[in-house]
Design an enzyme around this catalytic site. Structure first.
Site, PDB file in Angstrom:
ATOM      1  N   ASP A 180      -3.290   4.393   3.465  1.00  0.00           N
ATOM      2  CA  ASP A 180      -3.451   2.875   4.114  1.00  0.00           C
ATOM      3  C   ASP A 180      -4.091   1.771   3.246  1.00  0.00           C
ATOM      4  OD1 ASP A 180      -4.766   4.157   6.098  1.00  0.00           O
ATOM      5  OD2 ASP A 180      -5.201   1.877   5.987  1.00  0.00           O
ATOM      6  N   ASN A 181      -4.778   2.643   2.878  1.00  0.00           N
ATOM      7  CA  ASN A 181      -6.151   1.540   1.828  1.00  0.00           C
ATOM      8  C   ASN A 181      -6.050   1.993   0.263  1.00  0.00           C
ATOM      9  OD1 ASN A 181      -7.153   0.288   4.052  1.00  0.00           O
ATOM     10  ND2 ASN A 181      -8.471   2.143   4.151  1.00  0.00           N
ATOM     11  N   ARG A 192       1.018  -1.229   0.521  1.00  0.00           N
ATOM     12  CA  ARG A 192       0.104   0.153   0.037  1.00  0.00           C
ATOM     13  C   ARG A 192       0.714   1.652   0.038  1.00  0.00           C
ATOM     14  NH1 ARG A 192      -3.895  -1.779   3.045  1.00  0.00           N
ATOM     15  NH2 ARG A 192      -4.035  -4.179   3.383  1.00  0.00           N
ATOM     16  N   ASP A 228     -10.351  -2.950   0.574  1.00  0.00           N
ATOM     17  CA  ASP A 228     -10.980  -2.319   1.656  1.00  0.00           C
ATOM     18  C   ASP A 228     -12.265  -1.851   1.998  1.00  0.00           C
ATOM     19  OD1 ASP A 228      -8.552  -3.676   3.776  1.00  0.00           O
ATOM     20  OD2 ASP A 228      -8.026  -1.627   4.353  1.00  0.00           O
TER      21      ASP A 228
HETATM   22  P1  AMP Z   1      -9.232  -1.102   7.903  1.00  0.00           P
HETATM   23  O1  AMP Z   1     -10.403  -0.218   8.888  1.00  0.00           O
HETATM   24  O2  AMP Z   1     -10.094  -2.298   7.846  1.00  0.00           O
HETATM   25  O3  AMP Z   1      -8.197   0.070   6.899  1.00  0.00           O
HETATM   26  O4  AMP Z   1      -8.153  -1.504   9.127  1.00  0.00           O
HETATM   27  C1  AMP Z   1      -7.118  -0.287   9.839  1.00  0.00           C
HETATM   28  C2  AMP Z   1      -6.585  -0.799  10.791  1.00  0.00           C
HETATM   29  O5  AMP Z   1      -7.126  -1.019  12.091  1.00  0.00           O
HETATM   30  C3  AMP Z   1      -5.137  -1.762  10.121  1.00  0.00           C
HETATM   31  O6  AMP Z   1      -4.356  -1.462  10.467  1.00  0.00           O
HETATM   32  C4  AMP Z   1      -6.026  -3.293  10.254  1.00  0.00           C
HETATM   33  O7  AMP Z   1      -5.305  -4.134  11.223  1.00  0.00           O
HETATM   34  C5  AMP Z   1      -6.351  -2.170  12.037  1.00  0.00           C
HETATM   35  N1  AMP Z   1      -7.847  -3.210  12.778  1.00  0.00           N
HETATM   36  C6  AMP Z   1      -9.301  -3.442  12.111  1.00  0.00           C
HETATM   37  N2  AMP Z   1      -9.932  -4.006  12.777  1.00  0.00           N
HETATM   38  C7  AMP Z   1      -9.228  -4.638  13.796  1.00  0.00           C
HETATM   39  C8  AMP Z   1      -9.493  -5.563  14.561  1.00  0.00           C
HETATM   40  N3  AMP Z   1     -10.235  -6.120  14.938  1.00  0.00           N
HETATM   41  N4  AMP Z   1      -8.251  -6.276  15.343  1.00  0.00           N
HETATM   42  C9  AMP Z   1      -7.329  -5.338  15.212  1.00  0.00           C
HETATM   43  N5  AMP Z   1      -6.951  -5.139  14.704  1.00  0.00           N
HETATM   44  C10 AMP Z   1      -7.871  -4.492  13.449  1.00  0.00           C
HETATM   45 MG    MG Z   2      -7.630  -1.076   5.829  1.00  0.00          MG
END
Ligand code: AMP
Ligand code: MG
Length: 490
Positions: free
Chosen positions: A255-256, A186, A265
């Site tokens: 990051d996305n 990313r 994502d």
């Molecule tokens: P996202 O919103 O899916 O793009 O995630 C953003 C960040 O939060 C990334 O580093 C994910 O790995 C982390 N993350 C999202 N959900 C969880 C979870 N249930 N446990 C641990 N990390 C999470």
């Molecule tokens: Mg993400």
């Protein structure tokens, strides 16, 4: 293959090239063991396309593999990355995902195989590393719809439930999605290295990325400039296609944004129904940072963060580097505009773009906004020549627009039939309507009834099929879509 051979032969044979990168870019991590996994959905078409053994994927051993119970020949890894989340820079990383390795298709293409929802990692921060069934099925449905629409995207190979409940506002059934991607690198991966790594680490990541995603590289004298140019180009094209079909990602944090140019994502994303550039569905996007109309601007912002990470590699002179980066970034808007105008012209049946077409396009969008018209259905009815069915068909300003449009169409040396053909390949009939996705997910998560989801998935696989007989509720906007809210799948 006998039983012993089978047990020695991995379900999906994987390579592990990412571990050749500097150690601090990843952490080896076994998935959490889950008690009683169950296969909910397997993407047999995708598995076949990838040349995988569908029968084995459907077997109990396949389910164990998708659940993270393994066995795995090598330990999976959590990838480190950072990211600007709603403008604020943070250290992140795979907090609930694990890269099992890279799969090589019989045609020699390489894909990441990743589990999402497979337990805690060193990057989990406060999270449990788990995922719930609803959001994983949501990612499955929308990513498959995106692919069928012709939009570069990560794919969904399977969803399994884990047999355990996870704690959210209410207890929810735990699930794991197996995600396939050209790569999970990313903008945030580069940001991580630029901030916490050495210049050699940065070079190693850039070289790995070039080899993996942009091979062969024609600019041997400055491969990193080529990398930047290609990422800018792929994103310009990707965001233009999002805009053309009304897709709202919802959380375009750095990051996305993938370096491969794949959409990634599927958290709070949704398709716009009523045309309005201010449309936001995500409950956490209170300022409208990632509203529909903002997406090209925010993509440019994310790309500027990417360019910053490459500055030490672009030129030995810092000032020169900034100049090169700036010039390349300036190209984003122009490339995006070109992709978008060409796409819009095709949606209107125009084979070539002329100077005043932008006016024609913008007037139509303005009418749609004024009369609160459904974006997809407006283009569908224009394609079918059924503009009389548009709610605003009798309005004087629409009639004026229609005359202009018809004159422009008639000025082309193209048959009516071919005009319609062009429009049919650019204006989808079926998109994942919000109410329909919710209905499918409610039946799946509340009653383990997957009938609606499977019917929806089937329709979404042929979005441009104008001959299909569709249930009315796949095509209409339900009142419930107004004020529709989406949530991050955590
Ligand atoms: P996202 O919103 O899916 O793009 O995630 C953003 C960040 O939060 C990334 O580093 C994910 O790995 C982390 N993350 C999202 N959900 C969880 C979870 N249930 N446990 C641990 N990390 C999470
Ligand atoms: Mg993400």
């Amino acid at each position: 293959m006998n039983e012993i051979e089978k047990s020695l032969n991995p379900i999906i044979k994987l390579e592990h090239t990412y571990t050749s990168l500097p150690n601090h870019l990843f952490t080896k991590q076994m998935p959490a063991h889950v008690p009683s996994p169950k296969l909910i959905v397997l993407n047999t078409k995708l598995a076949q396309t990838l040349g995988m053994d569908v029968t084995r994927l459907q077997s109990d051993a396949g389910t164990q593999f998708f659940s993270g119970n393994g066995p795995f020949e090598e330990p999976p890894i959590a990838q480190a990355y950072a990211g600007h989340q709603f403008g604020y820079f943070t250290k992140l990383g795979d907090g609930r995902a694990l890269l099992l390795g890279e799969y090589i298709t019989p045609h020699g293409e390489k894909y990441d195989v990743q589990l999402k929802g497979s337990g805690r990692t060193p990057y989990s921060r406060g999270g449990d590393g788990k995922a719930a069934l609803g959001p994983m099925l949501r990612e499955y449905i929308i990513s498959e719809a995106m692919d069928a629409l012709g939009i570069p995207t990560t794919r969904s190979l399977a969803v399994v439930t884990t047999g355990e409940m996870i704690q959210r506002e209410v207890p929810l059934e735990g699930a794991i999605l197996t995600r396939i991607a050209k790569s999970h690198i990313r903008v945030g991966t580069f940001q991580y290295v630029a901030k916490w790594g050495t210049i050699n680490d940065l070079k190693a990541l850039a070289d790995y990325t070039l080899e993996r995603l942009f091979n062969p590289c024609p600019n041997q004298s400055n491969p990193y400039l080529y990398l930047l140019e290609q990422v800018v180009k792929r994103q310009a094209s990707l965001i233009a296609i999002w805009q053309l079909v009304g897709f709202i990602h919802g959380v375009m944090n750095t990051d996305n944004m993938t370096i491969s140019g794949e959409t990634i994502d599927y958290g709070p994303c949704a398709f716009m129904d009523i045309y309005d550039p201010k449309t936001v569905f995500s409950s956490i996007d209170r300022e409208g940072r990632y509203a529909y109309g903002q997406q090209p601007i925010m993509a440019g912002w994310d790309l500027a963060r990417f360019a910053e990470t490459l500055l030490p590699l672009l030129h030995s002179d810092a000032k020169e580097s900034v100049k090169i980066a700036q010039e390349t970034l300036n190209g984003f808007k122009q490339q995006y505009d070109t992709f978008w105008i060409e796409g819009m012209c095709a949606k209107l049946g125009l084979q070539e773009t002329q100077d005043d077409d932008l006016d024609l396009i913008q007037s139509l969008l303005h009418l749609m906004e004024t009369y609160k018209a459904d974006y997809t259905n407006t283009f569908r009815l224009l394609t079918l020549g059924q503009q009389a069915s548009l709610d605003f068909s009798q309005a004087e300003d629409f009639k004026t627009w229609e005359t202009k449009w018809q004159n422009r169409l008639n000025a082309q040396a193209v048959s009516k039939e071919n005009i319609q053909k062009l429009m049919m390949t650019h204006n989808p009939v079926v998109i994942p309507r919000n109410h329909k996705v919710e209905e499918a997910l409610a039946a799946a998560t509340n009653h383990h009834n997957y009938k609606i989801m499977n019917e929806l998935l089937k329709a979404l696989r042929s979005p441009y099929d104008y001959t299909g007989a569709y249930a009315e509720d796949l095509l209409v906007v339900k009142q419930t879509s107004c004020g529709y809210k989406t949530f991050c799948g955590t």
